[in-house]
Design a protein around this motif. Structure first.
Motif, PDB file in Angstrom:
ATOM      1  N   LYS A 133       0.839  -1.202   0.000  1.00 37.92           N
ATOM      2  CA  LYS A 133       0.000   0.000   0.000  1.00 37.92           C
ATOM      3  C   LYS A 133       0.872   1.250   0.000  1.00 37.92           C
ATOM      4  CE  LYS A 133      -3.890  -2.168   0.560  1.00 37.92           C
ATOM      5  NZ  LYS A 133      -4.820  -2.241  -0.541  1.00 37.92           N
ATOM      6  N   VAL A 134       0.369   2.287  -0.636  1.00 32.42           N
ATOM      7  CA  VAL A 134       1.088   3.559  -0.633  1.00 32.42           C
ATOM      8  C   VAL A 134       0.309   4.549   0.241  1.00 32.42           C
ATOM      9  CG1 VAL A 134       2.008   5.443  -2.039  1.00 32.42           C
ATOM     10  CG2 VAL A 134       1.958   3.106  -2.958  1.00 32.42           C
ATOM     11  N   PHE A 135       0.964   5.031   1.276  1.00 32.70           N
ATOM     12  CA  PHE A 135       0.349   6.010   2.186  1.00 32.70           C
ATOM     13  C   PHE A 135       0.972   7.382   1.922  1.00 32.70           C
ATOM     14  CE2 PHE A 135      -2.246   4.079   5.652  1.00 32.70           C
ATOM     15  CZ  PHE A 135      -2.299   2.794   5.136  1.00 32.70           C
ATOM     16  N   LEU A 136       0.116   8.338   1.612  1.00 35.52           N
ATOM     17  CA  LEU A 136       0.563   9.725   1.443  1.00 35.52           C
ATOM     18  C   LEU A 136       0.139  10.470   2.713  1.00 35.52           C
ATOM     19  CD1 LEU A 136       1.476  12.251  -0.098  1.00 35.52           C
ATOM     20  CD2 LEU A 136      -0.630  12.144  -1.430  1.00 35.52           C
ATOM     21  N   ILE A 137       1.132  10.951   3.454  1.00 34.47           N
ATOM     22  CA  ILE A 137       0.837  11.548   4.769  1.00 34.47           C
ATOM     23  C   ILE A 137       1.367  12.976   4.809  1.00 34.47           C
ATOM     24  CG2 ILE A 137       1.325  11.339   7.255  1.00 34.47           C
ATOM     25  CD1 ILE A 137       1.482   8.267   6.780  1.00 34.47           C
ATOM     26  N   THR A 138       0.545  13.898   5.328  1.00 38.05           N
ATOM     27  CA  THR A 138       1.040  15.272   5.477  1.00 38.05           C
ATOM     28  C   THR A 138       1.190  15.595   6.953  1.00 38.05           C
ATOM     29  OG1 THR A 138      -1.117  16.363   5.585  1.00 38.05           O
ATOM     30  CG2 THR A 138      -0.212  15.969   3.380  1.00 38.05           C
ATOM     31  N   ALA A 139       2.121  16.502   7.234  1.00 38.68           N
ATOM     32  CA  ALA A 139       2.415  16.806   8.645  1.00 38.68           C
ATOM     33  C   ALA A 139       2.849  18.258   8.791  1.00 38.68           C
ATOM     34  CB  ALA A 139       3.541  15.890   9.130  1.00 38.68           C
ATOM     35  N   GLY A 140       2.707  18.764  10.009  1.00 39.66           N
ATOM     36  CA  GLY A 140       3.265  20.078  10.347  1.00 39.66           C
ATOM     37  C   GLY A 140       2.339  21.233  10.008  1.00 39.66           C
ATOM     38  N   ALA A 185       3.589   8.419   9.806  1.00 40.98           N
ATOM     39  CA  ALA A 185       4.504   7.968   8.752  1.00 40.98           C
ATOM     40  C   ALA A 185       5.361   6.807   9.272  1.00 40.98           C
ATOM     41  CB  ALA A 185       5.386   9.129   8.296  1.00 40.98           C
ATOM     42  N   GLN A 186       5.862   6.957  10.493  1.00 41.27           N
ATOM     43  CA  GLN A 186       6.688   5.886  11.084  1.00 41.27           C
ATOM     44  C   GLN A 186       5.876   4.597  11.224  1.00 41.27           C
ATOM     45  OE1 GLN A 186       8.716   6.789  14.799  1.00 41.27           O
ATOM     46  NE2 GLN A 186       8.880   4.625  15.310  1.00 41.27           N
ATOM     47  N   ALA A 187       4.655   4.746  11.751  1.00 38.04           N
ATOM     48  CA  ALA A 187       3.817   3.563  12.005  1.00 38.04           C
ATOM     49  C   ALA A 187       3.486   2.836  10.690  1.00 38.04           C
ATOM     50  CB  ALA A 187       2.540   3.986  12.718  1.00 38.04           C
ATOM     51  N   ALA A 188       3.161   3.616   9.646  1.00 40.09           N
ATOM     52  CA  ALA A 188       2.796   2.988   8.365  1.00 40.09           C
ATOM     53  C   ALA A 188       4.007   2.277   7.761  1.00 40.09           C
ATOM     54  CB  ALA A 188       2.242   4.036   7.404  1.00 40.09           C
ATOM     55  N   TRP A 189       5.196   2.901   7.880  1.00 37.33           N
ATOM     56  CA  TRP A 189       6.421   2.259   7.368  1.00 37.33           C
ATOM     57  C   TRP A 189       6.727   0.983   8.149  1.00 37.33           C
ATOM     58  CZ3 TRP A 189      11.225   1.689   9.962  1.00 37.33           C
ATOM     59  CH2 TRP A 189      12.240   1.147   9.168  1.00 37.33           C
ATOM     60  N   GLU A 190       6.560   1.054   9.474  1.00 40.15           N
ATOM     61  CA  GLU A 190       6.824  -0.134  10.301  1.00 40.15           C
ATOM     62  C   GLU A 190       5.933  -1.303   9.882  1.00 40.15           C
ATOM     63  OE1 GLU A 190       8.256   1.861  14.553  1.00 40.15           O
ATOM     64  OE2 GLU A 190       6.186   1.258  14.330  1.00 40.15           O
ATOM     65  N   ARG A 191       4.749  -0.984   9.362  1.00 44.20           N
ATOM     66  CA  ARG A 191       3.809  -2.044   8.979  1.00 44.20           C
ATOM     67  C   ARG A 191       3.899  -2.372   7.495  1.00 44.20           C
ATOM     68  NH1 ARG A 191      -1.294  -0.610  12.833  1.00 44.20           N
ATOM     69  NH2 ARG A 191      -2.379  -2.040  11.444  1.00 44.20           N
ATOM     70  N   GLY A 192       4.947  -1.919   6.853  1.00 45.59           N
ATOM     71  CA  GLY A 192       5.232  -2.394   5.496  1.00 45.59           C
ATOM     72  C   GLY A 192       4.768  -1.500   4.366  1.00 45.59           C
ATOM     73  N   ALA A 193       4.091  -0.374   4.684  1.00 46.63           N
ATOM     74  CA  ALA A 193       3.612   0.494   3.603  1.00 46.63           C
ATOM     75  C   ALA A 193       4.771   1.269   2.980  1.00 46.63           C
ATOM     76  CB  ALA A 193       2.581   1.483   4.145  1.00 46.63           C
ATOM     77  N   ALA A 219      -1.278   7.221  -4.575  1.00 46.16           N
ATOM     78  CA  ALA A 219      -1.602   6.871  -3.186  1.00 46.16           C
ATOM     79  C   ALA A 219      -2.811   5.952  -3.087  1.00 46.16           C
ATOM     80  CB  ALA A 219      -1.865   8.144  -2.395  1.00 46.16           C
ATOM     81  N   ASP A 220      -2.768   5.049  -2.091  1.00 39.06           N
ATOM     82  CA  ASP A 220      -3.960   4.267  -1.746  1.00 39.06           C
ATOM     83  C   ASP A 220      -4.700   4.925  -0.591  1.00 39.06           C
ATOM     84  OD1 ASP A 220      -3.579   1.896  -3.463  1.00 39.06           O
ATOM     85  OD2 ASP A 220      -1.732   1.687  -2.317  1.00 39.06           O
ATOM     86  N   VAL A 221      -3.919   5.516   0.304  1.00 41.57           N
ATOM     87  CA  VAL A 221      -4.511   6.160   1.478  1.00 41.57           C
ATOM     88  C   VAL A 221      -3.826   7.514   1.656  1.00 41.57           C
ATOM     89  CG1 VAL A 221      -4.856   5.997   3.981  1.00 41.57           C
ATOM     90  CG2 VAL A 221      -4.866   3.911   2.591  1.00 41.57           C
ATOM     91  N   VAL A 222      -4.624   8.551   1.910  1.00 40.67           N
ATOM     92  CA  VAL A 222      -4.045   9.863   2.200  1.00 40.67           C
ATOM     93  C   VAL A 222      -4.454  10.258   3.610  1.00 40.67           C
ATOM     94  CG1 VAL A 222      -3.881  12.285   1.506  1.00 40.67           C
ATOM     95  CG2 VAL A 222      -4.307  10.538  -0.226  1.00 40.67           C
ATOM     96  N   ILE A 223      -3.476  10.605   4.433  1.00 41.81           N
ATOM     97  CA  ILE A 223      -3.791  11.046   5.795  1.00 41.81           C
ATOM     98  C   ILE A 223      -3.325  12.490   5.940  1.00 41.81           C
ATOM     99  CG2 ILE A 223      -3.575  10.574   8.251  1.00 41.81           C
ATOM    100  CD1 ILE A 223      -2.899   7.714   7.647  1.00 41.81           C
ATOM    101  N   LYS A 224      -4.305  13.384   6.113  1.00 36.61           N
ATOM    102  CA  LYS A 224      -3.976  14.807   6.131  1.00 36.61           C
ATOM    103  C   LYS A 224      -3.890  15.310   7.568  1.00 36.61           C
ATOM    104  CE  LYS A 224      -3.373  17.461   3.480  1.00 36.61           C
ATOM    105  NZ  LYS A 224      -3.481  18.825   3.875  1.00 36.61           N
TER     106      LYS A 224
END
Ligand code: CTP
Length: 411
Positions: free
Chosen positions: A189-196, A221-229, A268-273
């Motif tokens: 899965k591809v997670f697109l995450i924005t921050a700050g 971002a860390q959590a999604a990477w840890e789970r393989g995204a 992206a499959d999931v976008v977290i804003k």
């Protein structure tokens, strides 16, 4: 989230100058709650005393198969059984070759053949040795067999030359250890995450911004990477490092963020804003510093920025959208209204007036809102734990599951 808590980790230490850093690594793993069994090669004992590891790990450091230490001829099997992770750091060219070719002539190499748990290694050596095709081909063999490789870093090496070969930072090695122990349930899965919080310039020295620290977005971002995204992190956060393993796109303004996010959206499959995007920006940006002597009073005209999430909500196809609503009054009502208005699949709502919630804090207190009206109130938790709970909720969304099923049927 203490994923290393109670985990049985075999720490293999080999004979390179970076062996001294393994002592700190051992300490870090123990601090994270892991039960660490250190195995040293004979060469490693030339660089650092086994006693150091025995004291730090709280159990005897082992290296001999036979003789006084190895009265038990099945020691390697005993050590391997029940291990959750084999981590070799530093890994020398010699051990990499032995592992690639299945040689087993000491306690570490026999144990490495006997484990059934995930295994990772962190090479450290001279740059020319590291670049040598023999080493690179051996690493490729190990990668193909599922070994995780924590690449060495560039820098000044102990031999005095500069180049790639320095043991990866201990934080990075620990991050890979955490990843190796997480179920890779977001792989593919591809997670697109924005921050700050974005910064909107007023002149070359001033800007308008907000209190967002970026910690929640970076934790996601860390959590999604840890789970393989695969993680694409578009971040306006200042003063915090991006987590390991993510593709990092630093931005400053709402317009920069909009441009980057819209260009990455199709993959992206999931976008977290999670970003706190400025809703307005100065209509004009002065080219020179604005001087107070030039004004009696100063009226600032602001113009709206693009609402990135609303734009994504209009054009989304297969993507799942997760929005954030940081509120000071009626958070659940406000969150529900925003979820509908922006066509969002999951809304993370928090009342930033609560202690331990929101901006700058290392913890957060959020409620997850779903389009069917269900809400899940989470207690005050560290942001990394909140991040994992949000990812769990994403995984449970019917649209996420439907897509996963379609992909499985195709395979
Ligand atoms: N958002 C966005 N682009 C903007 C403003 C907000 O993508 N220009 C996103 C945020 O990243 C967040 C969600 O929209 O996921 C809600 O942001 P928030 O600031 O809480 O709400 P607004 O829609 O800006 O409304 P208001 O400021 O009036 O509360």
């Amino acid at each position: 989230m203490k994923v290393l808590q109670g985990k049985k980790i075999i720490l293999g230490v080999c004979g390179g100058i970076a062996a001294y850093k393994a002592a700190d690594l051992c300490r870090l793993l123990v601090k994270e709650g892991a039960e660490v069994q250190v195995l040293m090669t004979r060469a490693a004992r030339e660089f650092i005393a086994p006693l150091t590891f025995s004291v730090l790990s709280g159990r005897p450091c082992l290296s001999e198969m036979f003789g006084e230490e190895g009265v038990n001829p099945l020691l390697h099997i005993e050590v391997a059984q029940g291990a959750d992770l084999l981590l070799i750091a530093p890994a020398t060219a010699n051990i990499i070759a032995k592992l690639a070719w299945g040689l087993a002539d000491d306690l570490l190499t026999t144990t490495a053949l006997a484990v059934t748990c995930p295994a990772i290694l962190a090479p450290a050596m001279n740059v020319n040795m590291y670049n040598n095709p023999a080493v690179q081909e051996n690493l490729d063999i190990l990668k193909r067999r599922g070994w995780g490789i924590v690449e060495p870093e560039e820098g000044e090496l102990a031999c005095g030359v500069k180049g790639k070969g320095r043991l990866a930072s201990l934080e990075k090695i620990v991050a890979y250890a955490r990843k190796a122990l997480f179920p890779q349930d977001l792989a593919g899965k591809v997670f697109l995450i924005t921050a700050g919080g974005t910064r909107e310039p007023l002149d070359p020295v001033r800007f308008i911004s907000n209190r967002s620290s970026g910690k929640m977005g970076h934790a996601l971002a860390q959590a999604a990477w840890e789970r393989g995204a695969r993680v694409l992190l578009v971040s306006a956060a200042q003063g915090i490092e991006p987590p390991w393993g993510v593709e990092y796109y630093p931005v400053e303004t709402a317009a920069d963020m909009a441009e980057k996010v819209l260009s990455l959206f199709p993959e992206a499959d999931v976008v977290i804003k999670a970003a706190a995007v400025a809703d307005f920006r100065p209509a004009e940006v002065a080219g020179e510093k604005i001087k107070k002597g030039d004004y009696k009073s100063f009226v600032l005209t602001l113009e709206p920025t693009v609402d990135i999430l609303a734009e994504l909500g209009k054009s989304k196809r297969h993507q799942i959208l997760v929005g954030f609503a940081a509120e000071t009054r009626e958070p659940l009502n406000e969150g529900a209204l925003k979820m509908k208005a922006k066509n969002v699949d999951l809304m993370v709502v928090n009342d930033v007036t609560l202690e331990g919630a929101g901006f700058g804090s290392d913890t957060n207190i959020v409620t997850l809102l779903r389009p069917d009206g269900r809400k899940e109130e989470l207690p005050r938790l560290p942001k990394l734990e909140v991040a994992h709970r949000i990812l769990n909720a994403v995984k449970e969304l019917p649209r996420f599951k439907e897509k996963a099923e379609i992909l499985t049927q195709k395979e």
